[in-house]
Design an enzyme around this catalytic site. Structure first.
Site, PDB file in Angstrom:
ATOM      1  N   ASP A   1      -4.946 -66.926  -8.029  1.00 60.17           N
ATOM      2  CA  ASP A   1      -3.710 -67.512  -8.050  1.00 60.17           C
ATOM      3  C   ASP A   1      -3.163 -67.754  -6.617  1.00 60.17           C
ATOM      4  O   ASP A   1      -2.989 -66.997  -5.663  1.00 60.17           O
ATOM      5  CB  ASP A   1      -2.567 -66.670  -8.574  1.00 60.17           C
ATOM      6  CG  ASP A   1      -2.599 -66.612 -10.187  1.00 60.17           C
ATOM      7  OD1 ASP A   1      -2.522 -67.380 -10.997  1.00 60.17           O
ATOM      8  OD2 ASP A   1      -2.779 -65.450 -10.782  1.00 60.17           O
TER       9      ASP A   1
ATOM     10  N   GLY B   1       3.331 -60.111 -13.697  1.00 61.50           N
ATOM     11  CA  GLY B   1       4.208 -59.227 -14.480  1.00 61.50           C
ATOM     12  C   GLY B   1       5.479 -59.841 -15.383  1.00 61.50           C
ATOM     13  O   GLY B   1       6.333 -58.764 -15.556  1.00 61.50           O
TER      14      GLY B   1
ATOM     15  N   MET C   1      -1.092 -73.248  -7.481  1.00 58.36           N
ATOM     16  CA  MET C   1       0.419 -73.665  -7.584  1.00 58.36           C
ATOM     17  C   MET C   1       0.529 -73.996  -6.285  1.00 58.36           C
ATOM     18  O   MET C   1       1.802 -73.364  -5.585  1.00 58.36           O
ATOM     19  CB  MET C   1       1.345 -72.266  -8.199  1.00 58.36           C
ATOM     20  CG  MET C   1       0.981 -71.877  -9.404  1.00 58.36           C
ATOM     21  SD  MET C   1       0.934 -70.279  -9.877  1.00 58.36           S
ATOM     22  CE  MET C   1      -0.520 -69.736  -9.654  1.00 58.36           C
TER      23      MET C   1
ATOM     24  N   MET D   1       1.035 -72.556 -19.086  1.00 58.27           N
ATOM     25  CA  MET D   1       1.703 -71.252 -18.390  1.00 58.27           C
ATOM     26  C   MET D   1       2.565 -70.681 -19.665  1.00 58.27           C
ATOM     27  O   MET D   1       3.541 -71.522 -20.273  1.00 58.27           O
ATOM     28  CB  MET D   1       2.507 -72.039 -17.365  1.00 58.27           C
ATOM     29  CG  MET D   1       1.779 -72.166 -15.998  1.00 58.27           C
ATOM     30  SD  MET D   1       0.675 -70.879 -15.599  1.00 58.27           S
ATOM     31  CE  MET D   1       2.000 -69.386 -15.223  1.00 58.27           C
TER      32      MET D   1
ATOM     33  N   ASP E   1      -1.641 -68.286 -19.333  1.00 59.44           N
ATOM     34  CA  ASP E   1      -1.457 -67.502 -18.306  1.00 59.44           C
ATOM     35  C   ASP E   1       0.077 -67.400 -18.354  1.00 59.44           C
ATOM     36  O   ASP E   1       0.891 -68.170 -18.101  1.00 59.44           O
ATOM     37  CB  ASP E   1      -1.922 -68.546 -17.148  1.00 59.44           C
ATOM     38  CG  ASP E   1      -1.641 -67.770 -15.821  1.00 59.44           C
ATOM     39  OD1 ASP E   1      -1.601 -66.497 -15.813  1.00 59.44           O
ATOM     40  OD2 ASP E   1      -1.995 -68.149 -14.897  1.00 59.44           O
TER      41      ASP E   1
ATOM     42  N   HIS F   1      -6.202 -71.157  -9.680  1.00 57.01           N
ATOM     43  CA  HIS F   1      -5.175 -71.823 -10.249  1.00 57.01           C
ATOM     44  C   HIS F   1      -4.269 -72.081  -8.798  1.00 57.01           C
ATOM     45  O   HIS F   1      -3.767 -71.425  -8.303  1.00 57.01           O
ATOM     46  CB  HIS F   1      -4.512 -70.733 -10.923  1.00 57.01           C
ATOM     47  CG  HIS F   1      -3.257 -71.226 -11.747  1.00 57.01           C
ATOM     48  ND1 HIS F   1      -2.339 -70.234 -12.189  1.00 57.01           N
ATOM     49  CD2 HIS F   1      -2.419 -72.270 -11.776  1.00 57.01           C
ATOM     50  CE1 HIS F   1      -1.381 -70.752 -12.847  1.00 57.01           C
ATOM     51  NE2 HIS F   1      -1.459 -72.129 -12.430  1.00 57.01           N
TER      52      HIS F   1
ATOM     53  N   MET G   1      -0.542 -69.697  -4.360  1.00 61.16           N
ATOM     54  CA  MET G   1       0.807 -70.065  -4.023  1.00 61.16           C
ATOM     55  C   MET G   1       1.203 -70.428  -2.764  1.00 61.16           C
ATOM     56  O   MET G   1       0.798 -69.893  -1.804  1.00 61.16           O
ATOM     57  CB  MET G   1       1.866 -69.198  -4.541  1.00 61.16           C
ATOM     58  CG  MET G   1       1.481 -68.456  -5.931  1.00 61.16           C
ATOM     59  SD  MET G   1       2.378 -67.331  -6.443  1.00 61.16           S
ATOM     60  CE  MET G   1       1.903 -66.699  -8.077  1.00 61.16           C
TER      61      MET G   1
ATOM     62  N   SER H   1      -6.324 -61.705 -13.321  1.00 63.90           N
ATOM     63  CA  SER H   1      -5.827 -62.293 -12.420  1.00 63.90           C
ATOM     64  C   SER H   1      -5.642 -61.417 -11.281  1.00 63.90           C
ATOM     65  O   SER H   1      -5.059 -60.377 -11.286  1.00 63.90           O
ATOM     66  CB  SER H   1      -4.433 -62.756 -12.648  1.00 63.90           C
ATOM     67  OG  SER H   1      -3.611 -63.143 -11.547  1.00 63.90           O
TER      68      SER H   1
ATOM     69  N   HIS I   1      -9.584 -64.854 -12.202  1.00 57.45           N
ATOM     70  CA  HIS I   1      -8.588 -65.829 -11.837  1.00 57.45           C
ATOM     71  C   HIS I   1      -8.064 -65.568 -10.461  1.00 57.45           C
ATOM     72  O   HIS I   1      -7.346 -64.366 -10.184  1.00 57.45           O
ATOM     73  CB  HIS I   1      -7.531 -65.559 -13.058  1.00 57.45           C
ATOM     74  CG  HIS I   1      -6.293 -66.741 -12.919  1.00 57.45           C
ATOM     75  ND1 HIS I   1      -6.698 -67.838 -13.606  1.00 57.45           N
ATOM     76  CD2 HIS I   1      -5.150 -66.648 -12.774  1.00 57.45           C
ATOM     77  CE1 HIS I   1      -5.529 -68.559 -13.536  1.00 57.45           C
ATOM     78  NE2 HIS I   1      -4.515 -67.729 -12.877  1.00 57.45           N
TER      79      HIS I   1
HETATM   80  C1  DX5 Z   1       1.661 -66.604 -12.306  1.00 57.26           C
HETATM   81  C2  DX5 Z   1       0.199 -66.729 -12.395  1.00 57.26           C
HETATM   82  C3  DX5 Z   1      -0.505 -65.908 -13.080  1.00 57.26           C
HETATM   83  C4  DX5 Z   1      -0.170 -64.208 -13.066  1.00 57.26           C
HETATM   84  C5  DX5 Z   1      -0.235 -63.554 -14.327  1.00 57.26           C
HETATM   85  O1  DX5 Z   1       2.308 -67.808 -11.754  1.00 57.26           O
HETATM   86  O2  DX5 Z   1      -0.077 -67.837 -12.375  1.00 57.26           O
HETATM   87  O3  DX5 Z   1      -1.997 -66.019 -13.132  1.00 57.26           O
HETATM   88  O4  DX5 Z   1      -1.094 -63.496 -12.239  1.00 57.26           O
HETATM   89  O5  DX5 Z   1       0.312 -62.333 -14.460  1.00 57.26           O
HETATM   90  P1  DX5 Z   1       0.706 -61.457 -15.550  1.00 57.26           P
HETATM   91  O6  DX5 Z   1      -0.607 -61.395 -16.597  1.00 57.26           O
HETATM   92  O7  DX5 Z   1       0.939 -60.155 -15.008  1.00 57.26           O
HETATM   93  O8  DX5 Z   1       1.672 -62.201 -16.448  1.00 57.26           O
HETATM   94 ZN    ZN Z   2      -2.605 -67.885 -12.737  1.00 49.26          ZN
END
Ligand code: DX5
Ligand code: ZN
Length: 216
Positions: free
Chosen positions: A35, A145, A68, A137, A175, A66, A37, A8, A33
């Site tokens: 993300d 993190g 969101m 998820m 994820d 992904h 948002m 990610s 990946h």
């Molecule tokens: C969170 C994201 C993840 C995130 C995962 O909403 O969808 O992809 O980056 O991060 P880690 O692996 O650090 O939990």
């Molecule tokens: Zn993600």
């Protein structure tokens, strides 16, 4: 069973985005990946098209996007144009999922649907056969993190059973909170694709960490 690591980029160093993308490009990770948002579907804002275009320029690996965001249908075509190979939307953000999945396929991308930790696997059943991937998820979406939510593998096992029973080839991705301490358990539960942000980018040797996850 097929194993894929999808680091990610949310946890990469945006001041060295090209360097970090080239690291993933040279690693055994098969996907990248991304993300996205919007500050509405989740209480955080990450990045959009220009940043994704910079990542696209630095790697030819498939971009696993992904979303969101609310009403993701509005942006499917633009994410496909920006180089998405797989577009995953949230079950909780879409009212007419079969139409949204068609829209994604018409854009030339593979289609995925993600469910939040509190959403049961059963909601996927009516349209599961239309999907290339389901993203489970294992943290509340919004931030990298966080700690893995125990019980997430039960959802993976349930989904794996349904996919196998129905003879589908849908991939299962997980994820959130994935590291070398639970990667083996994730594959054993039936996951094909592991997303990892902090575990990869905060490791002293990120490329070696990706290899560790793949061979867990
Ligand atoms: C969170 C994201 C993840 C995130 C995962 O909403 O969808 O992809 O980056 O991060 P880690 O692996 O650090 O939990
Ligand atoms: Zn993600």
């Amino acid at each position: 069973m097929k194993r894929i690591i999808s680091p990610s980029m949310l946890s990469s160093d945006f001041g060295h985005l090209e360097r970090d993308t080239l690291m993933v490009d040279a690693s055994v990770a098969e996907w990248v990946h991304i993300d996205v948002m919007d500050g509405v579907f989740v209480p955080n804002i990450s990045f959009g098209f220009p940043v994704m275009a910079s990542i696209r320029r630095a790697t030819s690996k498939p971009l696993d996007v992904h979303l969101m965001i609310v009403q993701p249908e509005r942006y499917v075509a633009r994410f496909a144009e920006a180089g998405a190979s797989l577009i995953t939307v949230h079950h909780e953000a879409v009212s007419d999922m079969p139409s949204c999945i068609s829209l994604i396929h018409d854009s030339g991308s593979l289609a995925g649907v993600s469910i939040k930790p509190a959403t049961p696997v059963s909601v996927l059943e009516p349209y599961l056969h239309l999907l290339d991937l389901v993203l489970i998820m294992s943290v509340e979406p919004g931030f990298g993190g966080q700690s893995f939510i125990e019980g997430s593998f039960d959802k993976v096992r349930e989904l794996r059973r349904i996919i196998d029973e129905r003879n589908l080839s849908t991939l299962i991705e997980i994820d959130g909170g994935i590291s070398d301490s639970n990667a083996r358990a994730a594959f054993d539960a039936g996951c094909n694709v592991l997303v990892a942000g902090a575990a990869v980018f905060h490791a002293p040797d990120p490329a070696a960490e990706i290899e560790k996850l793949l061979n867990a």
